[in-house]
Design a protein around this motif. Sequence first.
Motif, PDB file in Angstrom:
ATOM      1  N   LEU A 123       0.809  -1.211   0.000  1.00 58.44           N
ATOM      2  CA  LEU A 123       0.000   0.000   0.000  1.00 58.44           C
ATOM      3  C   LEU A 123       0.846   1.265   0.000  1.00 58.44           C
ATOM      4  N   LEU A 124       2.156   1.113   0.155  1.00 57.41           N
ATOM      5  CA  LEU A 124       3.052   2.271   0.216  1.00 57.41           C
ATOM      6  C   LEU A 124       4.120   2.234  -0.880  1.00 57.41           C
ATOM      7  N   ARG A 151      -1.286  -3.116  -7.711  1.00 59.15           N
ATOM      8  CA  ARG A 151      -0.825  -2.571  -6.431  1.00 59.15           C
ATOM      9  C   ARG A 151      -1.273  -1.117  -6.282  1.00 59.15           C
ATOM     10  N   HIS A 152      -1.149  -0.349  -7.378  1.00 56.90           N
ATOM     11  CA  HIS A 152      -1.550   1.059  -7.346  1.00 56.90           C
ATOM     12  C   HIS A 152      -3.062   1.188  -7.123  1.00 56.90           C
ATOM     13  N   ARG A 154      -4.978  -0.896  -5.500  1.00 56.25           N
ATOM     14  CA  ARG A 154      -5.242  -1.215  -4.086  1.00 56.25           C
ATOM     15  C   ARG A 154      -5.056   0.018  -3.208  1.00 56.25           C
ATOM     16  N   GLN A 155      -4.117   0.877  -3.575  1.00 55.33           N
ATOM     17  CA  GLN A 155      -3.803   2.039  -2.755  1.00 55.33           C
ATOM     18  C   GLN A 155      -4.923   3.075  -2.710  1.00 55.33           C
ATOM     19  N   GLU A 156      -5.934   2.904  -3.561  1.00 55.67           N
ATOM     20  CA  GLU A 156      -7.065   3.828  -3.564  1.00 55.67           C
ATOM     21  C   GLU A 156      -7.766   3.855  -2.208  1.00 55.67           C
ATOM     22  N   LEU A 158      -6.535   4.196   0.588  1.00 54.24           N
ATOM     23  CA  LEU A 158      -5.919   5.212   1.441  1.00 54.24           C
ATOM     24  C   LEU A 158      -6.324   6.619   1.036  1.00 54.24           C
ATOM     25  N   ARG A 159      -6.946   6.742  -0.141  1.00 43.19           N
ATOM     26  CA  ARG A 159      -7.344   8.065  -0.629  1.00 43.19           C
ATOM     27  C   ARG A 159      -8.848   8.300  -0.545  1.00 43.19           C
ATOM     28  N   ARG A 193       3.922   9.422   2.757  1.00 40.97           N
ATOM     29  CA  ARG A 193       2.721   8.708   3.191  1.00 40.97           C
ATOM     30  C   ARG A 193       2.673   8.589   4.709  1.00 40.97           C
TER      31      ARG A 193
END
Length: 281
Positions: A123-124, A151-152, A154-156, A158-159, A193
């Motif tokens: 996630l980072l 992977r990118h 999945r990081q949604e 966090l936003r 982050r």
Amino acid sequence: MTGSADQVTSRARLGKELRRLREQAGKTLEEVAARLDCSVAKLSRIETGQVAVRPPDLREMLDCYRVLGARQTALLSVARGQRQREWWRTYADIIFDGYDHYIGYEEEATEIREYQPSWIPGLLQTREYAQALAMAYGSTEDEAGRLAELRHSRQEILRRANPPRLSVVIDETALRRPAPGIMAPQLELLAARAAAPNVTVRVLPLAAGMHPAQSGGFIVLGFADPEDPKVAYTNNLTEGQLIHDPDHVDRYVSTFDRVGALALGPAESAELIAEVAGTHR
């Protein structure tokens, strides 16, 4: 048997999980069939993946097995084929068994705790770091690019408006592993982050010596509903495993806390990350 190969495989996996949950709940086929007002033969065909289960029947089964909250939502999404949960299925040909199930749970989580000894948590990660890591594991350049996209995506989480609380402990070794042109930007992103109010990053220094998580990395997911138990996740080269047994999950939670106690605090970790980033430039 009708349907595509993917559909058949999905039915088989869901059926196997439903059988496991029924047996774990101590229910017989006859008891569950009576509750659903269906034949034992039909229920048996569902568990063997010969026929698909309707979402209303699945919900009734999961209620019977006391499977609630995020676990129920994730399993219902498989039966419904919900459009919003299909985005990762386009990567089904390049991800290992269990990873797709993990992503479904991750999207429902309100708290994520992760320990990683060898790489920056997914996630980072930057796209470039994620792609280089995938290629190091043997993926082709095209596969690695798609895995980086996954992977990118999945990081949604966090936003979004109400992101999960993310707490990670990263072994110092992962920060110092050389990756020319990639590690400095990666560590700069990690530091950025870590400044978010819902993200905590701590580094386990080499000076900590032997520690309780030397068996490998893992993730623990927590959910909003207090009735919804935590789950743990681990993976190896070929498959990922979701761990539901409460005693086992508690051990992962305890191990994370113990490793966290050995790690540097967030401020000291930020200083070390900045220092190590400078060595990669």
